[in-house]
Scaffold this active site. Sequence first.
Site, mmCIF file in Angstrom:
data_model
loop_
_atom_site.group_PDB
_atom_site.id
_atom_site.type_symbol
_atom_site.label_atom_id
_atom_site.label_comp_id
_atom_site.label_asym_id
_atom_site.label_seq_id
_atom_site.Cartn_x
_atom_site.Cartn_y
_atom_site.Cartn_z
ATOM 1 N N GLU A 149 23.571 -59.784 0.459
ATOM 2 C CA GLU A 149 24.025 -59.143 -0.781
ATOM 3 C C GLU A 149 25.517 -59.355 -1.008
ATOM 4 O O GLU A 149 25.957 -59.537 -2.144
ATOM 5 C CB GLU A 149 23.691 -57.651 -0.779
ATOM 6 C CG GLU A 149 22.202 -57.304 -0.673
ATOM 7 C CD GLU A 149 21.299 -57.982 -1.696
ATOM 8 O OE1 GLU A 149 21.810 -58.422 -2.748
ATOM 9 O OE2 GLU A 149 20.097 -58.085 -1.429
ATOM 10 N N TRP A 173 17.153 -71.465 -3.467
ATOM 11 C CA TRP A 173 16.116 -72.149 -4.251
ATOM 12 C C TRP A 173 16.420 -72.137 -5.751
ATOM 13 O O TRP A 173 15.692 -72.728 -6.543
ATOM 14 C CB TRP A 173 14.724 -71.561 -3.970
ATOM 15 C CG TRP A 173 14.520 -70.157 -4.456
ATOM 16 C CD1 TRP A 173 13.993 -69.775 -5.661
ATOM 17 C CD2 TRP A 173 14.815 -68.941 -3.755
ATOM 18 N NE1 TRP A 173 13.961 -68.396 -5.746
ATOM 19 C CE2 TRP A 173 14.457 -67.870 -4.591
ATOM 20 C CE3 TRP A 173 15.365 -68.650 -2.491
ATOM 21 C CZ2 TRP A 173 14.617 -66.527 -4.211
ATOM 22 C CZ3 TRP A 173 15.522 -67.328 -2.114
ATOM 23 C CH2 TRP A 173 15.156 -66.291 -2.971
HETATM 24 ZN ZN ZN Z 1 19.257 -62.126 -3.129
#
Ligand code: ZN
Length: 278
Positions: free
Chosen positions: A190, A201
């Site tokens: 985070e 991705w």
């Molecule tokens: Zn994430």
Amino acid sequence: MAAHMMLLERFPSYRANLMRLEEATDRRRARVTDIKKAKRVTIKTVVNVVYKDDDQNISMPQIRSQISALNRDFAATNPDRSLTPAPWTGLITDSRVRFKLVKVTRTKTAKTAFSHDDSVKSAAGGGIEPFKPASHLNIWVCALSGGLLGYAQFPGGPLATDGVVANYRAFGTKGTAQAPFNKGRTTTHEVGHYLNLRHIWGDTPDCSGSDIVADTPNCAGPNFGIPTWPVITCNNGPNGDMFVNYMDYTDDAGMVMFTAQQVLRMRAALETLRSGLI
Ligand SMILES: [Zn+2]
């Protein structure tokens, strides 16, 4: 990503800030600098514990264990970096970003669990507002519903909601932290977003998305658990998806590295939209 998209809709300036940051990141990339010699910076970090039940009111040792995990991961001194497949070991990079715990707040709430709607970030929502968010990384630790481990706000958004939220079951390396999310990597991931890193991705369900980082291979979607290397998608053989990267979705024990170009992205954010932190 749902919270991110909602903010983009609500705050046009957030979108504009992120576009400007992308241009600044491009310029940073073009500059001939050795990222390994970047200035070491320390981010003042505030942990806001929001609890209903006593076990959610996590201990100081648990909070400190998370700060230690962040410092190991961002310094690339985490011993499990040895799990990195050989073709990528040369990419492992010390961000030269460090974290110092300067404040802990504790707030009792009537809420059983929070979602990604940012209500934990205000008293009206059952939580607490951030402490000096322009100059401090705020981390809220609370119960999150729906299997959510955490979420973050990218640079350039509204200060009132700036920071990172982590599930108390996935924070630190002891206490209420539960396997397989008990090595502090939810918060490492985070804080990566908070410093402008995207998922490796590229957040599309096919090969078209990009994380705008050249040294992470293009890949199709998130990996879970602890995959066996190599995982080939999007014609990215022979080495395949870099599922050992902190910005994938594997178990904590399977994510162990940031790359040089990811570090460059984070440094570009720290030198521009997040310069108040340093
Ligand atoms: Zn994430």
